[in-house]
Motif scaffolding. Structure first.
Motif, PDB file in Angstrom:
ATOM      1  N   ALA A 104     -58.393  13.058 -45.428  1.00  0.00           N
ATOM      2  CA  ALA A 104     -58.748  12.997 -44.011  1.00  0.00           C
ATOM      3  C   ALA A 104     -58.589  14.372 -43.377  1.00  0.00           C
ATOM      4  CB  ALA A 104     -57.865  11.989 -43.288  1.00  0.00           C
ATOM      5  N   ALA A 105     -59.505  14.714 -42.473  1.00  0.00           N
ATOM      6  CA  ALA A 105     -59.376  15.974 -41.729  1.00  0.00           C
ATOM      7  C   ALA A 105     -58.413  15.809 -40.568  1.00  0.00           C
ATOM      8  CB  ALA A 105     -60.739  16.425 -41.224  1.00  0.00           C
ATOM      9  N   GLY A 106     -58.371  14.601 -40.040  1.00  0.00           N
ATOM     10  CA  GLY A 106     -57.466  14.311 -38.938  1.00  0.00           C
ATOM     11  C   GLY A 106     -57.289  12.819 -38.804  1.00  0.00           C
ATOM     12  N   VAL A 131     -55.098  17.517 -38.703  1.00  0.00           N
ATOM     13  CA  VAL A 131     -55.098  17.275 -37.257  1.00  0.00           C
ATOM     14  C   VAL A 131     -54.486  15.907 -36.956  1.00  0.00           C
ATOM     15  CG1 VAL A 131     -56.565  16.900 -35.229  1.00  0.00           C
ATOM     16  CG2 VAL A 131     -57.073  18.761 -36.827  1.00  0.00           C
ATOM     17  N   ILE A 132     -53.533  15.879 -36.036  1.00  0.00           N
ATOM     18  CA  ILE A 132     -52.913  14.633 -35.607  1.00  0.00           C
ATOM     19  C   ILE A 132     -53.112  14.474 -34.109  1.00  0.00           C
ATOM     20  CG2 ILE A 132     -50.744  13.372 -35.353  1.00  0.00           C
ATOM     21  CD1 ILE A 132     -49.825  14.610 -37.964  1.00  0.00           C
ATOM     22  N   LEU A 133     -53.704  13.357 -33.725  1.00  0.00           N
ATOM     23  CA  LEU A 133     -53.982  13.070 -32.326  1.00  0.00           C
ATOM     24  C   LEU A 133     -53.130  11.909 -31.843  1.00  0.00           C
ATOM     25  CD1 LEU A 133     -57.911  13.189 -32.346  1.00  0.00           C
ATOM     26  CD2 LEU A 133     -56.316  15.071 -31.954  1.00  0.00           C
ATOM     27  N   GLY A 134     -52.517  12.081 -30.680  1.00  0.00           N
ATOM     28  CA  GLY A 134     -51.825  10.977 -30.036  1.00  0.00           C
ATOM     29  C   GLY A 134     -52.829  10.163 -29.243  1.00  0.00           C
ATOM     30  N   ARG A 135     -52.818   8.856 -29.448  1.00  0.00           N
ATOM     31  CA  ARG A 135     -53.846   7.990 -28.851  1.00  0.00           C
ATOM     32  C   ARG A 135     -53.207   6.929 -27.957  1.00  0.00           C
ATOM     33  NH1 ARG A 135     -58.634   4.704 -32.101  1.00  0.00           N
ATOM     34  NH2 ARG A 135     -58.890   2.999 -30.610  1.00  0.00           N
ATOM     35  N   ARG A 155     -60.332  20.362 -42.662  1.00  0.00           N
ATOM     36  CA  ARG A 155     -59.418  20.262 -41.521  1.00  0.00           C
ATOM     37  C   ARG A 155     -59.569  21.442 -40.578  1.00  0.00           C
ATOM     38  NH1 ARG A 155     -55.142  18.245 -46.068  1.00  0.00           N
ATOM     39  NH2 ARG A 155     -55.977  16.112 -46.127  1.00  0.00           N
ATOM     40  N   GLU A 156     -59.795  22.601 -41.134  1.00  0.00           N
ATOM     41  CA  GLU A 156     -60.002  23.769 -40.289  1.00  0.00           C
ATOM     42  C   GLU A 156     -61.304  23.648 -39.510  1.00  0.00           C
ATOM     43  OE1 GLU A 156     -59.734  26.876 -43.162  1.00  0.00           O
ATOM     44  OE2 GLU A 156     -57.528  26.992 -43.056  1.00  0.00           O
ATOM     45  N   ALA A 157     -62.301  22.978 -40.096  1.00  0.00           N
ATOM     46  CA  ALA A 157     -63.559  22.746 -39.381  1.00  0.00           C
ATOM     47  C   ALA A 157     -63.330  21.841 -38.176  1.00  0.00           C
ATOM     48  CB  ALA A 157     -64.592  22.129 -40.321  1.00  0.00           C
ATOM     49  N   LEU A 158     -62.498  20.816 -38.338  1.00  0.00           N
ATOM     50  CA  LEU A 158     -62.168  19.950 -37.205  1.00  0.00           C
ATOM     51  C   LEU A 158     -61.391  20.718 -36.152  1.00  0.00           C
ATOM     52  CD1 LEU A 158     -61.935  17.335 -35.661  1.00  0.00           C
ATOM     53  CD2 LEU A 158     -60.125  16.597 -37.229  1.00  0.00           C
ATOM     54  N   ARG A 159     -60.490  21.561 -36.576  1.00  0.00           N
ATOM     55  CA  ARG A 159     -59.726  22.371 -35.621  1.00  0.00           C
ATOM     56  C   ARG A 159     -60.648  23.316 -34.839  1.00  0.00           C
ATOM     57  NH1 ARG A 159     -54.361  22.414 -35.516  1.00  0.00           N
ATOM     58  NH2 ARG A 159     -53.304  21.026 -36.995  1.00  0.00           N
ATOM     59  N   ARG A 191     -60.460   7.942 -49.478  1.00  0.00           N
ATOM     60  CA  ARG A 191     -60.507   8.722 -50.719  1.00  0.00           C
ATOM     61  C   ARG A 191     -61.910   8.673 -51.333  1.00  0.00           C
ATOM     62  NH1 ARG A 191     -56.392   6.650 -52.533  1.00  0.00           N
ATOM     63  NH2 ARG A 191     -54.918   8.276 -51.930  1.00  0.00           N
ATOM     64  N   ARG A 192     -62.533   7.510 -51.288  1.00  0.00           N
ATOM     65  CA  ARG A 192     -63.901   7.388 -51.815  1.00  0.00           C
ATOM     66  C   ARG A 192     -64.861   8.269 -51.017  1.00  0.00           C
ATOM     67  NH1 ARG A 192     -62.516   1.569 -51.707  1.00  0.00           N
ATOM     68  NH2 ARG A 192     -62.044   0.911 -53.835  1.00  0.00           N
ATOM     69  N   MET A 193     -64.700   8.283 -49.710  1.00  0.00           N
ATOM     70  CA  MET A 193     -65.584   9.109 -48.886  1.00  0.00           C
ATOM     71  C   MET A 193     -65.338  10.593 -49.121  1.00  0.00           C
ATOM     72  SD  MET A 193     -66.104   7.105 -45.264  1.00  0.00           S
ATOM     73  CE  MET A 193     -64.377   6.902 -44.821  1.00  0.00           C
ATOM     74  N   SER A 194     -64.075  10.976 -49.284  1.00  0.00           N
ATOM     75  CA  SER A 194     -63.753  12.380 -49.537  1.00  0.00           C
ATOM     76  C   SER A 194     -64.370  12.866 -50.838  1.00  0.00           C
ATOM     77  CB  SER A 194     -62.230  12.570 -49.599  1.00  0.00           C
ATOM     78  OG  SER A 194     -61.635  12.299 -48.355  1.00  0.00           O
ATOM     79  N   ARG A 195     -64.430  12.002 -51.813  1.00  0.00           N
ATOM     80  CA  ARG A 195     -65.062  12.360 -53.088  1.00  0.00           C
ATOM     81  C   ARG A 195     -66.565  12.509 -52.920  1.00  0.00           C
ATOM     82  NH1 ARG A 195     -68.358   9.542 -55.941  1.00  0.00           N
ATOM     83  NH2 ARG A 195     -68.766  10.039 -58.139  1.00  0.00           N
ATOM     84  N   ALA A 196     -67.161  11.668 -52.089  1.00  0.00           N
ATOM     85  CA  ALA A 196     -68.616  11.605 -51.988  1.00  0.00           C
ATOM     86  C   ALA A 196     -69.226  12.730 -51.181  1.00  0.00           C
ATOM     87  CB  ALA A 196     -69.036  10.257 -51.386  1.00  0.00           C
ATOM     88  N   ALA A 197     -68.481  13.274 -50.216  1.00  0.00           N
ATOM     89  CA  ALA A 197     -69.052  14.287 -49.327  1.00  0.00           C
ATOM     90  C   ALA A 197     -67.955  15.196 -48.799  1.00  0.00           C
ATOM     91  CB  ALA A 197     -69.786  13.617 -48.168  1.00  0.00           C
ATOM     92  N   ALA A 198     -68.379  16.344 -48.271  1.00  0.00           N
ATOM     93  CA  ALA A 198     -67.428  17.324 -47.739  1.00  0.00           C
ATOM     94  C   ALA A 198     -67.333  17.279 -46.218  1.00  0.00           C
ATOM     95  CB  ALA A 198     -67.830  18.725 -48.183  1.00  0.00           C
ATOM     96  N   LEU A 199     -67.961  16.306 -45.597  1.00  0.00           N
ATOM     97  CA  LEU A 199     -67.935  16.193 -44.137  1.00  0.00           C
ATOM     98  C   LEU A 199     -66.513  15.920 -43.656  1.00  0.00           C
ATOM     99  CD1 LEU A 199     -69.770  15.980 -41.560  1.00  0.00           C
ATOM    100  CD2 LEU A 199     -69.684  13.502 -41.914  1.00  0.00           C
ATOM    101  N   PRO A 200     -66.001  16.691 -42.694  1.00  0.00           N
ATOM    102  CA  PRO A 200     -64.676  16.385 -42.134  1.00  0.00           C
ATOM    103  C   PRO A 200     -64.685  15.008 -41.481  1.00  0.00           C
ATOM    104  CG  PRO A 200     -65.419  18.568 -41.458  1.00  0.00           C
ATOM    105  CD  PRO A 200     -66.603  17.890 -42.081  1.00  0.00           C
ATOM    106  N   VAL A 201     -63.618  14.249 -41.665  1.00  0.00           N
ATOM    107  CA  VAL A 201     -63.547  12.897 -41.124  1.00  0.00           C
ATOM    108  C   VAL A 201     -62.264  12.713 -40.317  1.00  0.00           C
ATOM    109  CG1 VAL A 201     -63.421  10.433 -41.674  1.00  0.00           C
ATOM    110  CG2 VAL A 201     -64.939  11.923 -42.988  1.00  0.00           C
ATOM    111  N   LEU A 202     -62.436  12.189 -39.112  1.00  0.00           N
ATOM    112  CA  LEU A 202     -61.311  11.788 -38.275  1.00  0.00           C
ATOM    113  C   LEU A 202     -61.099  10.295 -38.479  1.00  0.00           C
ATOM    114  CD1 LEU A 202     -59.240  12.385 -36.015  1.00  0.00           C
ATOM    115  CD2 LEU A 202     -61.076  11.945 -34.362  1.00  0.00           C
TER     116      LEU A 202
END
Length: 288
Positions: A108-110, A152-156, A7-11, A72-83
């Motif tokens: 989720a990172a955001g 990270v929370i984004l208003g869309r 999450r800090e990487a996304l920030r 959750r499956r993706m978070s286990r598989a890799a450390a890439l931040p995900v929005l």
């Protein structure tokens, strides 16, 4: 890598002065490939999620449980931040609050919360928006549901193409006043629209798509766009590859004659085979 580090990487991306393209990810294989290729961020889009999990179009059929489990499956598989595209939060503001909690727990990172009226209303064939007041309530609930302040929370909003540019700006300013970390826009088709939005707001911007005339990353960065999506081509390409492979097999092609198969070393990397073998030696005493 801990969830907070992601999450800090996304920030850091949002706080920077460059615009990046994220890698579209939707499962354990795609997120590992995106990570290995050097993408700084993954984007888990709603349309990709619906296709990967349900095989259905993006018409709000997927559930929060299904989305969070895939994350959750993706978070286990890799450390890439995900929005994550969290759509409308799967209900009213109270549902939004739980959506944030579940996606936070899933790594989720955001995430984005949008003001589109979902699912589609009976008898109406064009997209609609919820009221500004309801949109503000959802954003406030999202922020209240956040347990980790680094999430990270984004208003869309898609108001640019649904109602008007003025409405999009009014909604963005209202969400900004609530304390979101950034603003996500869809439906922008011209530079003057983005220019007006950037002039009226102050938060980092994420674009959910734009025409070729707005593909200049330097131009986007100068308008505080920090992330610019490029659609979800990977899952489309994967769909074609599976179709062509099965079609060839059905028509009698020998497995050894199939085209487009990955080399064994690529499959081994995606499976993290060397790491698994090391653990087999360390934990089960197996010979290399």
């Amino acid at each position: 890598m801990t969830f907070r580090t992601r999450r800090e990487a996304l920030r850091t991306i949002l706080a920077g002065d460059h615009c990046i393209h994220p890698g579209s990810v939707y499962d354990a294989i795609s997120i590992r490939i995106a990570e290995d290729l050097g993408f700084a961020l993954g984007m888990f889009g709603g349309s990709a999620a619906s296709l990967a999990i349900l095989g259905d179009p993006d018409i709000a059929l997927i559930t929060l449980t299904e989305l969070a489990e895939q994350m959750r499956r993706m978070s286990r598989a890799a450390a890439l931040p995900v929005l994550v595209d969290a759509d409308h939060g799967y209900g009213n503001a109270m549902n939004v609050r739980r959506t944030v909690q579940e996606l936070e727990a899933a790594g989720a990172a955001g995430l984005t919360i949008e003001d589109t009226l979902l699912p589609q209303a009976f008898g109406v064939d064009k997209p609609q928006l919820i009221s500004l007041a309801e949109g503000v309530g959802k954003v406030k609930a999202a922020l209240d549901g956040r347990g980790d302040p680094s999430l990270v929370i984004l208003g869309r909003t898609g108001a640019v193409s649904i109602t008007s540019l003025d409405d999009a700006i009014a909604r963005a300013k209202a969400y900004e006043a609530c304390g979101v970390d950034g603003l996500f826009f869809t439906g922008i088709t011209a530079r003057d629209q983005l220019d007006a939005i950037a002039a009226a707001t102050s938060l980092p911007i994420v674009l959910g798509g734009a025409p070729e005339s707005m593909s200049d990353l330097d131009y986007l960065a100068a308008r505080r766009v920090r992330v610019a999506l490029q659609g979800h081509a990977p899952i489309a390409a994967a769909t074609l590859a599976v179709h062509e492979t099965l079609k060839a097999l059905r028509e009698g092609v020998s497995p050894k004659q199939l085209k487009g198969l990955p080399p064994s070393d690529l499959t081994a990397r995606v499976m993290r085979e060397s790491d698994v073998k090391q653990r087999l030696r360390a934990f089960l005493g197996l010979a290399p």
